[in-house]
Design an enzyme around this catalytic site. Structure first.
Site, PDB file in Angstrom:
ATOM      1  N   ASN A   1       0.839  -1.297  -0.194  1.00 29.77           N
ATOM      2  CA  ASN A   1       0.098  -0.130   0.092  1.00 29.77           C
ATOM      3  C   ASN A   1       0.978   1.311   0.081  1.00 29.77           C
ATOM      4  OD1 ASN A   1      -1.865   2.212   0.624  1.00 29.77           O
ATOM      5  ND2 ASN A   1      -3.111   1.147   1.852  1.00 29.77           N
TER       6      ASN A   1
ATOM      7  N   CYS B   1      -2.460   5.238   0.355  1.00 28.74           N
ATOM      8  CA  CYS B   1      -3.617   5.524   1.269  1.00 28.74           C
ATOM      9  C   CYS B   1      -3.345   7.065   1.570  1.00 28.74           C
ATOM     10  CB  CYS B   1      -3.513   4.773   2.553  1.00 28.74           C
ATOM     11  SG  CYS B   1      -4.843   5.318   3.644  1.00 28.74           S
TER      12      CYS B   1
END
Lengths: 410, 423
Positions: free
Chosen positions: B136, B139
């Site tokens: 990730n 975000c």
């Protein structure tokens, strides 16, 4: 003669309108609509499919559950079943589930989808007597399971009350033809113009087949003694049959009196109006609060200008078509002179030569099999409501029982 | 009854179908992921697992929705960060999910703040039994600038962290991209060069979704304040498709597997991502609004589409539309298409006339007597705005004419748009 009678009264949804209607659906957690259809329809699922652009999936959901999906979409009194508990009523009014189902089955037809599948033949033979809603359903459900099914129909065409009763503006014969074609394509044979009990003996069918299913319906209209042999009187089912067969090309007098307040009566009075009859008066035994006809049909009849008088019972008939009524509760009397009197006071079944006896219109046996025999019964002569959707339910139930009876060892 | 095989291999792992939960509130624990698998999802990207030292402390409320007319959700704003459960709990959930659902794909999403974190987390989720990993990098609502979309917009950090993960796992892994950047190809290429096997795109778009007019604060309001955070849902689909198309047509990325994310709700959305090169699809906002059950119609609808297209393997549809997205300067500018008005369908609202006058070329004329529109070809440029605003689908592309002096082409070989109606 009448374009209005020949055309579907209710207009179908366009793609945009059906999406607007589906968008009103709240997509409930435990959708009440999906637990209230006698035939087991799952509107929550097909509306959701439609909402998420999967119209073909919606068609599969409708059709796999109900071989008469396009018919039920048009004739079912949905306000009593799937639409009754609709959560949307908490905001304004229920989702028009019947019309959504109609859009979906029309789409299925227009795109020539072939949804139903047939299992390998299982070597078992079944005869079905009658080709109304329950007969067609039980035949199709058993054919799907691999049974060799033959339907025997006394009339020249299949469909029973669907073809010979429900008027064209509510259920076009074209739709009936298409539904029957789908069932024939499952391998069901339909033998027409054959009355079991007269042309063929029930004993022969019982011998030739592993099971026989009586699904004769209640095709004969009831007569009230005071109207017997009166030339101005005709039974509702006979009038509807004649009118539908002639595509509405029937003579309509100036002033017609209809007696009865069920859906058959509503079909008669609305047909008369659509055919151009100026004065249609319907006198009904029940008061409005206890009406049996579906609200939709009642509203439709009233919108067409039918005069409906509730709470009166006929007491006498005089020469010249003069009928006297009195109110059931209050001291009131009524006298109506009509050119034609149509009786819509219920129907009866004819089971002559079929080896069963009826009690209050239903076979006097528990369940759906005549004890100790391979004879089953479905639809109007079975136990339960006398509507198309109950015919479908009964057809499915009897198919399940026949399967269990004949395939018990598996 | 349609029956098509939706299985597809993505980054070397076979998925029963391409539909996955994306790393988000919808895959926050064992119970949620188990329900999703049972509902028919092919895979789950478990909510992003962070390092032990990064403490999650969320705000309340944390969502808001953009509406338009009667539509409840056009777009959606989310302020929730990564998984709030302890590292041990998350790893235990991964182990249990893999054990109980061996035929579904389990993807662990991880996020670190330095190389050591990334190495450690990759090792832990590998040991816990994940089938693949998603990094990730994207975000947009983290409370640390060493994490999230600040990483994804920095190609060098992407490269470095991918290399760190590569060192500690043999599992295939993908880097999840942020759309808060001009060119996604740069961080994507850096990620692949760093060792990633695939790319996931897009994460959410930095946004302020609504402002409360009385309190003068963005929504949602957290003790009188709000923050920029991620925007998702149907409204971001066009942005996602654009980034994916650009990556799939970049010479350095064209053979890289991509997992598509961004506003997928229906099988049609899914098919669009597939046609633009995705072998895998991830969903959150649609699930938050409607539940895991939406996968039923995405799967069944996709099967029907395969049937219509005469395709037996989903793979055969991947990327078919990429070649038909070309630079604007290469488009055929030789013809215009006039609107064709179906007077039987027209209900006489005049919206086409309003939009043509105020937003186009004043070509749609109005007959006040009949209350019907008529297109003046001398003024019409064929933009077909009229057809887009028509509420009854009465206007469609009609007569095609060459611009003066242009050479006629073989009409049969031309592919023309047939409708502008949206329903």
């Amino acid at each position: 003669m009448s374009k209005k009678y020949q055309e579907e009264y209710e207009v179908g949804f366009t793609p945009r309108l059906v999406m607007e209607e589906a968008s009103r659906c709240l997509l409930c957690l435990d959708a009440p609509c999906s637990t209230s259809c006698p035939a087991g329809t799952d509107p929550a699922k097909f509306i959701r499919s439609l909402r998420f652009k999967n119209v073909k999936g919606a068609a599969e959901t409708v059709r796999i559950n109900n071989v008469l999906g396009a018919i039920c979409a048009r004739v079912c009194p949905t306000e009593r079943y799937c639409q009754e508990g609709c959560s949307r009523s908490g905001i304004d009014k229920p989702i028009d589930i019947g019309r959504i189902q109609r859009y979906i089955t029309d789409f299925e037809d227009a795109t020539k989808m072939e949804i139903l599948e047939v299992k390998e033949p299982n070597g078992k033979k079944v005869a079905v007597i009658g080709s109304g809603p329950s007969g067609l359903t039980v035949a199709a459900e058993l054919a799907k399971e691999g049974f060799k099914v033959t339907i025997y129909e006394k009339e020249a065409k299949a469909g029973g009350y669907l073809r010979y009763g429900i008027p064209e503006y509510r259920l076009p014969n074209e739709i009936v033809d298409k539904e029957i074609k789908r069932i024939v394509e499952l391998g069901v044979d339909i033998v027409l113009n054959t009355k079991v009990g007269e042309d063929v003996k029930i004993e022969e069918l019982r011998k030739e087949n592993d099971a026989v299913i009586l699904a004769v319906g209640a095709s004969e209209g009831k007569m009230l003694p005071m109207f017997e042999n009166n030339r101005k009187v005709i039974k509702a089912v006979d009038w509807l049959k004649k009118t539908k067969a002639r595509k509405g090309n029937v003579k309509v007098p100036n002033n017609v009196l209809v007696i009865g307040g069920g859906d058959v009566a509503m079909d008669v009075v609305t047909s008369l109006k659509l055919l151009g009859c100026p004065h249609v008066t319907d006198v009904v035994y029940e008061q409005f609060s206890e009406f049996r006809a579906s609200k939709k049909e009642l509203t439709g009849a009233q919108a067409e200008g039918v005069t409906i008088i509730d709470g009166y019972v006929p007491t006498a008939v005089a020469r010249g078509g003069i009928v006297k009524f009195k109110h059931r509760v209050i001291p009131a009397e009524l006298k109506i002179k009509a050119d034609l009197i149509i009786l819509a006071v219920g129907q009866v079944s004819n089971v002559n030569g079929l080896g069963v006896t009826l009690e209050k219109g239903e076979v006097n046996q528990k369940g759906c099999r005549v004890e100790g025999t391979n004879v089953f019964f479905a639809g109007d002569i079975g136990h339960g409501e006398k509507t198309v959707v109950y015919g479908v339910r009964s057809g499915k139930e009897v198919a399940f029982e026949v399967k269990r009876f004949l395939g018990g060892k598996k | 009854m349609v029956r098509k095989d939706l299985s597809i291999t993505f980054m070397g792992v076979k998925f029963p179908n391409p539909f996955c939960l994306s790393s988000s509130p919808v895959g926050n624990c064992y119970d949620m992921c188990a329900k999703a698998y049972r509902s028919g999802w092919g895979g789950v990207v478990f909510k992003t697992i962070g390092p032990k030292h990064y403490l999650i402390d969320e705000v309340s409320p944390r969502f808001d929705a953009l509406t338009k007319e009667a539509e409840p959700f056009v777009g959606f704003k989310n302020m929730e960060q990564i998984a709030e459960h302890s590292l041990e709990e998350n790893l235990a959930d991964l182990r249990r999910l893999k054990k109980e659902f061996p035929n579904n794909v389990l993807i662990a999403s991880i996020m670190g703040s330095n190389e050591k974190d990334w190495e450690e987390l990759a090792r832990l989720v590998t040991e816990a039994g994940a089938d693949m990993i998603e990094l990730n990098f994207s975000c947009p609502q983290m409370t640390s600038h060493a994490m999230g979309s600040d990483v994804g917009s920095n190609p060098e950090l992407c490269r470095k962290y991918c290399a760190a993960v590569r060192r500690s796992t043999k599992l295939p892994f993908m880097a999840k991209m942020t759309p808060n950047i001009t060119d996604m190809c740069d961080p994507a290429i850096a990620s692949i060069e760093g060792g990633a096997d695939g790319i996931a795109a897009i994460n959410t778009i930095k946004s302020i979704i609504n402002v409360d007019l009385d309190k003068k604060v963005g929504l949602p309001i957290i003790n009188g304040k709000s923050s920029i955070s991620g925007y998702s849902g149907k409204a971001v689909k066009p942005v996602a498709l654009r980034f994916i198309q650009q990556m799939k047509t970049n010479p350095k990325l064209k053979n890289v597997d991509i997992s598509g994310i961004g506003g997928i709700e229906t099988w049609e959305d899914a098919a669009e991502f597939i046609l633009l090169g995705c072998k895998n699809l991830q969903v959150t906002t649609g699930i938050m609004q409607y539940g895991y059950r939406i996968v039923e119609d995405m799967k069944n609808g996709l099967e029907h589409y395969m049937e219509e297209q005469g395709v037996d393997h989903l793979e055969d549809l991947v990327g078919l539309a990429n070649k038909n997205i070309i630079p604007a300067e290469e488009l055929d500018r030789d013809y215009i298409v006039y609107p064709e008005i179906n007077s039987d369908k027209c209900v006489g609202c005049g919206r086409c006339v309003i939009s043509c006058y105020d937003g186009a070329h004043q070509a749609m004329e109005w007959n006040k007597e009949t209350r019907r529109p008529n297109c003046n070809h001398d003024k019409c440029v064929g933009c077909l705005l009229c057809g887009l605003v028509c509420p009854v689908g009465a206007i469609k592309p009609g007569e095609r004419v060459l611009k003066p002096g242009r050479k006629e082409k073989n009409l049969k070989k031309m592919v023309l748009q047939e409708t502008v109606e949206k329903l």
